[in-house]
Design an enzyme around this catalytic site. Structure first.
Site, short mmCIF file in Angstrom:
data_model
loop_
_atom_site.label_atom_id
_atom_site.label_comp_id
_atom_site.label_asym_id
_atom_site.label_seq_id
_atom_site.Cartn_x
_atom_site.Cartn_y
_atom_site.Cartn_z
CB SER A 53 49.19 110.73 56.85
OG SER A 53 50.27 110.46 57.67
CD GLN A 54 43.04 110.55 51.89
OE1 GLN A 54 42.64 109.69 52.67
NE2 GLN A 54 42.27 111.15 51.02
#
Ligand code: SAH
Length: 203
Positions: free
Chosen positions: A50-51
């Site tokens: 996930s960013q």
């Protein structure tokens, strides 16, 4: 984590937590693609996690305190859950997809290093009534509406952060704070793009 700081994350506890979490815990997770396309889990394929900026952004809005009891909707890679646990929160995280739930559940690191994360397989729209009320609720998939059941599971003064679908097909980040009368106050933040919250039959 200078990049995240430069992008406007100012909460030092959030920055420290992100800095402390080794990325290799999460490297083999392909949660986003699976969530969206409903296909098999590509084991061993080093999909990106996930960013971190999005995780940091939501975490900052949540105003996490030590010992907060937090419900997370959408376990995915468990990266977000780990950030919350690293900040001293007790985390209850729900995943709708069985394969993803099984994978996180079996990871040695969560049992040993983060026993304060409890994993559940179920539907985030329903929350976890047995464990309510929560101090905070974090939705990490695009919500079509503000789930009333989740508002019910917040304590008075509790905070829920969620990406809510907007007219453009993206999501507007919202923070709602529950009032004593059962209603809530709402603040709107930036636009993001999340995978949708899944409805219907469990997979
Ligand atoms: N917090 C995650 C983000 C994962 S992406 C992380 O740190 O990696 C969103 C996740 O929400 C996906 O794993 C998807 O399967 C899950 N999800 C989608 N709809 C859901 C629902 N109704 N209830 C619970 N989880 C859901």
């Amino acid at each position: 984590m200078e990049t995240i700081r430069n992008k406007g994350i100012t909460d030092e506890n959030v920055l420290a937590a992100i800095n402390n979490i080794p990325r290799h815990y999460f490297l083999d997770s392909a949660f986003d693609k699976i969530a969206y396309e409903d296909r098999a889990f590509p084991i061993g394929e080093g999909q990106t996690i996930s960013q971190p900026y999005t995780v940091a952004y939501q975490t900052q809005l949540l105003k996490v305190n030590i010992n907060d009891k937090i419900l997370e909707i959408g376990t995915g890679s468990a990266y977000q859950a780990t950030v919350l646990a690293e900040m001293g929160a007790r985390v209850f995280t729900i995943e709708r997809q069985k394969k993803l739930y099984d994978i996180q559940q079996q990871k040695y690191v969560f049992v040993n290093k983060y026993p304060s994360i409890k994993f559940f397989y179920g539907d985030g729209f329903l929350g976890l009534p047995t464990f309510a009320p929560f101090d905070k609720i974090l939705i990490t998939a695009a919500a079509p509406y503000i789930p009333p059941i989740l508002v019910e599971q917040l304590r008075t003064g509790g905070i829920m952060v969620l990406p809510l679908d907007d007219e453009s097909g993206n999501q507007r980040m919202l923070r709602i704070t529950k009032r004593a009368d059962g209603g809530y106050d709402e603040e709107a933040f930036e636009q993001f793009s999340f995978v949708p919250m899944l409805r219907g039959k469990n997979k």
